[in-house]
Write an enzyme that holds these catalytic residues in place. Structure first.
Site, mmCIF file in Angstrom:
data_model
loop_
_atom_site.group_PDB
_atom_site.id
_atom_site.type_symbol
_atom_site.label_atom_id
_atom_site.label_comp_id
_atom_site.label_asym_id
_atom_site.label_seq_id
_atom_site.Cartn_x
_atom_site.Cartn_y
_atom_site.Cartn_z
ATOM 1 N N CYS A 2 0.833 -1.207 0.000
ATOM 2 C CA CYS A 2 0.000 0.000 0.000
ATOM 3 C C CYS A 2 0.867 1.257 0.000
ATOM 4 O O CYS A 2 2.019 1.242 0.381
ATOM 5 C CB CYS A 2 -0.871 0.014 1.250
ATOM 6 S SG CYS A 2 -1.903 -1.438 1.415
ATOM 7 N N ARG A 27 4.284 0.711 -6.540
ATOM 8 C CA ARG A 27 4.276 -0.203 -5.389
ATOM 9 C C ARG A 27 3.250 -1.301 -5.564
ATOM 10 O O ARG A 27 3.184 -2.236 -4.767
ATOM 11 C CB ARG A 27 3.981 0.576 -4.094
ATOM 12 C CG ARG A 27 4.998 1.656 -3.767
ATOM 13 C CD ARG A 27 4.452 2.657 -2.767
ATOM 14 N NE ARG A 27 4.296 2.096 -1.464
ATOM 15 C CZ ARG A 27 5.232 2.125 -0.505
ATOM 16 N NH1 ARG A 27 6.394 2.683 -0.760
ATOM 17 N NH2 ARG A 27 5.027 1.608 0.677
ATOM 18 N N TRP A 76 -3.005 -2.341 -1.706
ATOM 19 C CA TRP A 76 -2.655 -3.656 -2.262
ATOM 20 C C TRP A 76 -3.298 -4.656 -1.309
ATOM 21 O O TRP A 76 -2.833 -4.831 -0.179
ATOM 22 C CB TRP A 76 -1.137 -3.819 -2.340
ATOM 23 C CG TRP A 76 -0.675 -5.004 -3.107
ATOM 24 C CD1 TRP A 76 -0.951 -5.287 -4.422
ATOM 25 C CD2 TRP A 76 0.132 -6.088 -2.633
ATOM 26 N NE1 TRP A 76 -0.356 -6.465 -4.792
ATOM 27 C CE2 TRP A 76 0.319 -6.977 -3.728
ATOM 28 C CE3 TRP A 76 0.735 -6.390 -1.429
ATOM 29 C CZ2 TRP A 76 1.064 -8.148 -3.621
ATOM 30 C CZ3 TRP A 76 1.494 -7.544 -1.325
ATOM 31 C CH2 TRP A 76 1.634 -8.417 -2.401
ATOM 32 N N ASN A 100 -1.058 1.123 6.006
ATOM 33 C CA ASN A 100 -0.232 0.170 5.267
ATOM 34 C C ASN A 100 0.301 -0.825 6.284
ATOM 35 O O ASN A 100 0.831 -0.446 7.308
ATOM 36 C CB ASN A 100 0.945 0.884 4.571
ATOM 37 C CG ASN A 100 1.849 -0.103 3.839
ATOM 38 O OD1 ASN A 100 1.417 -1.205 3.505
ATOM 39 N ND2 ASN A 100 3.086 0.281 3.614
ATOM 40 N N GLY A 101 0.108 -2.139 6.012
ATOM 41 C CA GLY A 101 0.595 -3.148 6.951
ATOM 42 C C GLY A 101 -0.480 -4.175 7.225
ATOM 43 O O GLY A 101 -1.454 -4.305 6.478
ATOM 44 N N GLU A 480 18.104 -16.263 -12.141
ATOM 45 C CA GLU A 480 17.674 -14.860 -12.217
ATOM 46 C C GLU A 480 17.067 -14.578 -13.591
ATOM 47 O O GLU A 480 16.030 -13.926 -13.713
ATOM 48 C CB GLU A 480 18.841 -13.926 -11.929
ATOM 49 C CG GLU A 480 18.541 -12.442 -12.075
ATOM 50 C CD GLU A 480 17.337 -11.970 -11.254
ATOM 51 O OE1 GLU A 480 16.881 -12.695 -10.355
ATOM 52 O OE2 GLU A 480 16.822 -10.880 -11.560
ATOM 53 N N LYS A 484 13.213 -13.185 -14.136
ATOM 54 C CA LYS A 484 12.987 -11.946 -14.888
ATOM 55 C C LYS A 484 11.984 -12.179 -15.998
ATOM 56 O O LYS A 484 11.054 -11.417 -16.208
ATOM 57 C CB LYS A 484 14.309 -11.445 -15.500
ATOM 58 C CG LYS A 484 15.226 -10.699 -14.582
ATOM 59 C CD LYS A 484 14.821 -9.267 -14.298
ATOM 60 C CE LYS A 484 14.132 -9.015 -12.988
ATOM 61 N NZ LYS A 484 14.469 -9.618 -11.772
ATOM 62 N N GLU A 487 8.292 -13.012 -14.629
ATOM 63 C CA GLU A 487 7.527 -11.994 -13.898
ATOM 64 C C GLU A 487 7.076 -10.851 -14.797
ATOM 65 O O GLU A 487 6.104 -10.180 -14.464
ATOM 66 C CB GLU A 487 8.300 -11.470 -12.697
ATOM 67 C CG GLU A 487 9.572 -10.716 -12.979
ATOM 68 C CD GLU A 487 10.213 -10.209 -11.694
ATOM 69 O OE1 GLU A 487 9.500 -9.866 -10.743
ATOM 70 O OE2 GLU A 487 11.443 -10.159 -11.647
ATOM 71 N N HIS A 503 18.060 -36.174 -15.576
ATOM 72 C CA HIS A 503 17.419 -36.932 -14.488
ATOM 73 C C HIS A 503 15.919 -36.672 -14.416
ATOM 74 O O HIS A 503 15.313 -36.811 -13.353
ATOM 75 C CB HIS A 503 18.107 -36.564 -13.160
ATOM 76 C CG HIS A 503 19.561 -36.922 -13.153
ATOM 77 N ND1 HIS A 503 20.013 -38.215 -13.035
ATOM 78 C CD2 HIS A 503 20.663 -36.164 -13.348
ATOM 79 C CE1 HIS A 503 21.338 -38.238 -13.121
ATOM 80 N NE2 HIS A 503 21.765 -37.000 -13.299
ATOM 81 N N LYS A 603 6.128 -4.030 -5.658
ATOM 82 C CA LYS A 603 7.567 -3.755 -5.632
ATOM 83 C C LYS A 603 8.190 -4.255 -4.328
ATOM 84 O O LYS A 603 9.306 -4.718 -4.303
ATOM 85 C CB LYS A 603 7.832 -2.246 -5.769
ATOM 86 C CG LYS A 603 9.314 -1.892 -5.799
ATOM 87 C CD LYS A 603 10.044 -2.568 -6.937
ATOM 88 C CE LYS A 603 11.548 -2.343 -6.893
ATOM 89 N NZ LYS A 603 12.296 -3.197 -7.849
HETATM 90 C C1 AGP Z 1 12.473 -8.896 -8.321
HETATM 91 O O1 AGP Z 1 12.462 -8.868 -9.759
HETATM 92 C C2 AGP Z 1 11.145 -9.286 -7.776
HETATM 93 N N1 AGP Z 1 10.229 -8.233 -8.035
HETATM 94 C C3 AGP Z 1 11.129 -9.795 -6.363
HETATM 95 O O2 AGP Z 1 11.530 -11.136 -6.454
HETATM 96 C C4 AGP Z 1 12.038 -9.114 -5.311
HETATM 97 O O3 AGP Z 1 13.389 -9.363 -5.633
HETATM 98 C C5 AGP Z 1 11.738 -9.740 -3.938
HETATM 99 O O4 AGP Z 1 10.390 -9.473 -3.624
HETATM 100 C C6 AGP Z 1 12.647 -9.203 -2.826
HETATM 101 O O5 AGP Z 1 12.413 -7.829 -2.644
HETATM 102 P P1 AGP Z 1 13.465 -6.979 -1.765
HETATM 103 O O6 AGP Z 1 14.779 -7.066 -2.499
HETATM 104 O O7 AGP Z 1 12.911 -5.603 -1.720
HETATM 105 O O8 AGP Z 1 13.546 -7.627 -0.420
#
Ligand code: AGP
Length: 608
Positions: A2, A27, A76, A100-101, A480, A484, A487, A503, A603
């Site tokens: 949020c 966010r 959110w 927020n929380g 990674e 990428k 997502e 395997h 985010k």
């Molecule tokens: C990264 O591309 C993602 N959006 C997500 O995996 C992110 O890396 C993860 O949520 C950790 O976030 P942070 O680095 O703010 O802790």
């Protein structure tokens, strides 16, 4: 996660609040709203959906509330589906809040309030806070706030307005971030500075146990005994265009291209006379050489940065490193003890699982080191030792530049640990540090021509599923690369250790199934080529990310992305991740997706 903003001053605040919310869209959210002190009442306008289609449409239809003091929110959803009634601000017109929380004991509080005759309209945990404030309110806002917070368990950042105090905003926080912005004849609250940078760069970091009371002229802080507190004023060290796209089509592409610069801003101040020097972070060779075991705990991309760190630290410092997904670490009863180092990597510094994992590590007696990008964030403030990355604001949900500087810091740390433990001599430490310092130029050169990445992306957009494979550091990178792509393109992909395919997973290979083979590690290259042949002979469409000097025959790969031949294996991840980022980016663009704000994602995930 949020977003919260608040304004009090001389200007009409409805547009200020809405524009500030738009700066927080990155966010992630599913509804938005504002509440304004207007003509003797608190007028709330809120709606499900994006700001433009929901809230702004309503404001156009219903008219903007007239007033110079108000709060606003992008939600959110955590408790209660996205809907008008569940969106914030929430209140009865006497007291209205944004939150927020997560309120962990909201059920008990709700039952108590229902027993006192309260009727709930929404499914949110936030409504219990609004009604609890009303229950305790007898004319003094701070008394009501203190009483309510004493009953609440969980994480919160709260903006609160009282009908009886039309020129004031109150704010408190616990774990969820909140800042108080100091303007000229106007003041603000916000979840982060991006929301209010166009108005002011001066701000206070609100801490747990503090209440902020602000009007257009003054900002007063007190503790939970109503004792006034003096706080230090901070100044944001980046300006609005740093948070804007700077001419790129998307924040993500801008941030990919910022990588050479942010590597320099992050590592150069930590290199003195050619050697790693983390003393400004309270980290010395004497400290580093005493750890028996190192854990790296993080989520998502940050965890993948930890994987690269693991390979590097173990290879040159010979210290065992366990990498854990934070949400697993917390509940697997980890064998952590005094003498261990737990490194928490987090861009936002607010990821709930990573924060909780760090607290567990501290409880178990380990020393904690945080590698964090957002200054003043919860993880940053609670760690025993702290290394800030200086990537600046990372707006795109998919992390790129933050990941890059996370691995850069892991390299520096690995070099210093290895030198402190006598595993490498000073000459070797200098040499490796020098190689690291050269990576911005290497990346700059790779970024000069993105044509190949665009072509590769065009080969992926119709795929239902694809594999990323690699060995050693290439395997860490393939994880990674796969995340990428998933997502932001919404194409399923899986990262697999190249040597493990036979395997089981190789049964997935069908005609033309794309396989992206990361093959940069020269000592593992022949083995990886064998694995590539296994999938090629079964019909895969193979795309290699490898060194420029290797030209695969058509029976090995259909296409390649070439990397500089002269980059040493150990440092190659800094270069090899760039094509993986670009391939994911262009695939998402070609599929017409919302690259910077992909569906379902936020985010920073500040809830479990
Ligand atoms: C990264 O591309 C993602 N959006 C997500 O995996 C992110 O890396 C993860 O949520 C950790 O976030 P942070 O680095 O703010 O802790």
């Amino acid at each position: 996660m949020c977003g919260i903003v608040g304004y009090v001053g001389k200007q009409q605040c409805a547009d200020i609040l809405v524009n500030a919310l738009k700066k927080l869209e990155y966010r992630g959210y599913d509804s938005a709203g504002i509440a304004v002190h207007s003509e003797g009442k608190i007028k709330t306008v809120k709606a499900k959906g994006k700001i433009a289609e929901g809230l702004e449409a309503k404001l156009t239809n219903e008219g903007k509330p007239v007033g110079t003091c108000g709060i606003a929110h992008t939600r959110w959803a955590t408790h209660g589906e996205p809907s008008d009634i569940n969106s914030h601000p929430i209140g009865n017109g006497k007291i209205t809040i944004v939150h927020n929380g997560i309120i962990e004991n909201y059920r008990e509080i709700k039952e108590f309030l229902i027993s006192k005759g309260y009727v709930f309209e929404s499914e949110t945990d936030t409504e219990t806070v609004a009604k609890l404030l009303d229950y305790y309110y007898e004319g003094n806002p701070k008394d009501a706030i203190i009483s309510a917070l004493n009953d609440i368990e969980g994480a919160y950042a709260l903006g609160i307005i009282f009908k009886d105090f039309p020129e004031k905003i109150f704010a408190v926080r616990k774990e969820s971030p909140l800042i108080v912005g100091k303007g000229n004849g106007e003041n603000f609250i916000a979840s982060d500075m991006t929301a209010i940078l166009e108005h002011t760069k001066e701000y206070y970091l609100l801490e747990y146990g503090e209440i902020a009371e602000l009007d257009g002229e003054n900002i007063v802080f007190c503790d939970m005994h109503k004792t006034e507190i003096t706080k230090e004023l901070s100044v944001a060290d980046w300006d609005l265009d740093a948070a804007e796209k700077g001419g790129y089509e998307h924040f993500m592409l801008k941030e990919i291209h910022e990588q050479p610069e942010v590597i320099k801003t992050t590592i150069n101040p930590r290199i003195k006379d050619g050697m790693p020097d983390l003393s400004e972070c309270g980290i010395t060779p004497e400290k580093l050489k005493k750890y028996n075991k190192i854990f790296v705990v993080a989520c998502g991309t940050a965890m993948h940065a930890g994987l690269v760190g693991k390979y590097v630290i173990e290879k040159i410092a010979r210290v065992p490193v366990d990498v854990d997904i934070a949400s697993e670490f917390r509940y697997r009863d980890p064998i952590v003890s005094e003498g261990d180092l737990v490194i928490i990597i987090s861009q936002s510094g607010e990821t709930a699982d990573s924060l909780a994992a760090m607290r567990l590590a501290k409880k178990l007696g380990a020393e904690t080191l945080a590698i964090v990008n957002v200054k003043g964030s919860s993880i940053a403030r609670e760690a025993d030792m702290l290394i800030y990355t200086h990537a600046g604001p990372e707006i795109a949900v998919a992390s790129t530049k933050a990941y890059m500087v996370q691995i850069a810091v892991m390299y520096l740390l690995a070099f210093e640990i290895a030198f402190a433990m006598g595993k490498i001599d000073e000459a070797e430490c200098r040499r490796l540090t020098s190689l690291l310092r050269e990576t911005p130029d290497v990346i700059e050169k790779i970024l000069e021509d993105t044509e190949d990445a665009q072509y590769i992306a065009s080969q992926l957009i119709t795929a239902d599923s694809l594999l990323y494979i690699g060995r050693g550091l290439d395997y860490a990178l393939s994880m990674e690369g796969s995340l990428k792509l998933k997502e932001i393109s919404y194409i399923h992909s899986e990262s697999y250790a190249a040597g493990e395919l036979k395997h089981g997973t190789i049964s997935l290979i069908t005609d033309n199934m794309p396989v992206i083979a990361v093959a940069t590690q020269t000592d593992l290259f022949d083995k990886t080529i064998s694995n590539i042949k296994e999938v090629k002979t079964r019909g895969a469409k193979v795309i290699m990310v490898c060194r420029e000097g290797y030209n695969p025959d058509k029976d090995i790969a259909d296409f390649k992305f070439g990397l500089p031949d002269d980059v040493e294996n150990l440092i190659m991840p800094m270069a090899a991740v760039v094509p993986l980022q670009l391939i994911a980016y262009y695939t998402s663009v070609l599929r017409g997706n919302d690259v910077d704000k992909p569906r379902n994602l936020a985010k920073s995930v500040t809830v479990e």
